[in-house]
Design an enzyme around this catalytic site. Structure first.
Site, mmCIF file in Angstrom:
data_model
loop_
_atom_site.group_PDB
_atom_site.id
_atom_site.type_symbol
_atom_site.label_atom_id
_atom_site.label_comp_id
_atom_site.label_asym_id
_atom_site.label_seq_id
_atom_site.Cartn_x
_atom_site.Cartn_y
_atom_site.Cartn_z
ATOM 1 C CD GLU A 84 -39.173 18.318 -26.571
ATOM 2 O OE1 GLU A 84 -39.963 17.478 -26.076
ATOM 3 O OE2 GLU A 84 -38.727 18.222 -27.723
ATOM 4 C CD GLU B 145 -35.767 11.905 -28.310
ATOM 5 O OE1 GLU B 145 -34.530 11.725 -28.424
ATOM 6 O OE2 GLU B 145 -36.594 10.989 -28.459
#
Length: 363
Positions: free
Chosen positions: A177, A320
């Protein structure tokens, strides 16, 4: 069908693992030239993969990290040290292999798919897949993050991304994300689902002063009190106090289970999304794999809820999808064990001396 009806249809179609394939894989492991269970977690991974694919021998040679990007209106409350503009900047940087996750992915030959489901600011990068539902969620300290319909829509986007990965021949997926403020939203969702104490599960995210940290906890508590999410309804929790990134990540986990793809959890936000998916359908748990233990306070609570033990303890909290490339290598090692280790017969070793151990008795 409405988006929510589509989700219900997906849930109905998600199957439990293939018990026959798991038994066959277990029996095959017993023939490999090693003491029983001496490869530990690698053996458990191999059994899980067998249950997912129906095959004893598996290969994970095509790997994709799907990164869901979205902005969160709650940053208005001062819960993050980074400006909201970092979301779009880092999304672009991911497509260039410049972020912590994407440079690791590049090194370990993993593809990265960056998807915009709720980025606020404009960008010109054609490498970002634009599936934007809403340019930033609402401020959860004042109102629901999004409508229930938009939440369900975001979940179905995740399902479709998993389907795309399957159709394009990927055999291992990581879920990451990008979204400033999403440790706040994920903590609010986790607290709502588990009735956890805000003090116990709130971390400092990208880094906060003591006063800002106290403010973050107060904002999360306020968001829960304002929106009153239903702990028995994951969609309600995400739509009221979550984010579009969490919703679509939840959908990726659902989709991977539907299409028999192993899905790797990254860190905190990712594991909260995985918990949401499992709350929607308990069979999803069998299709997910942990990666690293995030330093965010709530990670261990979510992992305990899922009954998962992370593979790596590296004091990481980047997010991430950064834990996925390294965990992919662990899963690949499990496949190598099954595919390349000799059997006792091939190694010309009489394994009768192990019979007592296999029967569960001491020497």
């Amino acid at each position: 069908m409405t988006y929510e009806e589509q989700i219900l249809d997906v849930i109905k179609k998600i199957e439990p693992l293939n018990a026959k394939a798991i038994k066959e894989a277990q029996d095959y492991q017993d023939t490999l030239v090693m003491p029983p269970n001496s490869m530990g977690t690698l053996q458990q991974i191999a059994l899980q993969l067998a249950g997912i694919t129906g095959n004893i021998h598996n290969v994970v040679d095509k790997k994709r990290i799907i990164v869901l990007c979205a902005d969160n209106g709650v940053v208005e409350e001062g819960v993050s040290s980074a400006p909201q503009s970092v979301t779009v900047q880092q999304a672009v940087n991911m497509t260039k292999g410049l972020t912590g996750m994407s440079c690791l992915a590049k090194h370990f030959s993993c593809d990265v798919q960056v998807v915009d489901v709720g980025i606020k600011e404009k960008y010109t990068s054609s490498a970002i897949i634009n599936l934007n539902i809403k340019k930033c969620t609402n401020n959860i300290a004042k109102e629901s993050a999004m409508s229930r319909e938009n939440c369900a829509r975001a979940i179905m986007i995740g399902v479709q991304l998993a389907k795309q990965a399957k159709e394009e021949g990927y055999n291992l997926v990581g879920v990451g994300e990008m979204g400033i403020g999403n440790t706040t939203t994920s903590t609010a969702v986790l607290a709502s689902l588990t009735d956890s104490n805000i003090e116990d599960i709130t971390g400092r995210g990208g880094g906060l002063t003591d006063s800002a940290y106290e403010n973050k906890k107060a904002v999360i508590l306020k968001a829960i009190n304002v929106n009153k999410p239903n702990k028995n309804d994951a969609i309600d929790c995400i739509s009221k106090v979550g984010g579009l990134d969490i919703a679509s990540m939840c959908g990726v986990f659902l989709g991977c289970a539907l299409y028999h793809l192993p899905a790797v959890i990254d860190g905190y936000i990712s594991i909260v999304a995985a918990l949401c998916a499992v709350r929607l359908c308990k069979n999803v748990k069998d299709y997910i794999f942990p990666s690293h233990c995030s330093k965010e306070a709530g990670y261990k609570i979510a992992a305990k809820e899922l009954g998962l033990n992370p593979y790596l303890y590296l004091d990481m909290r980047l997010g991430e999808g950064s834990g996925c490339p390294m965990s992919f290598m662990i899963i690949e090692a499990s496949c190598v064990m099954m595919n390349e280790m000799a059997t006792f017969k091939k190694a010309n070793i009489d394994d009768s001396y192990l019979q007592t151990i296999r029967e569960g008795n001491p020497f």
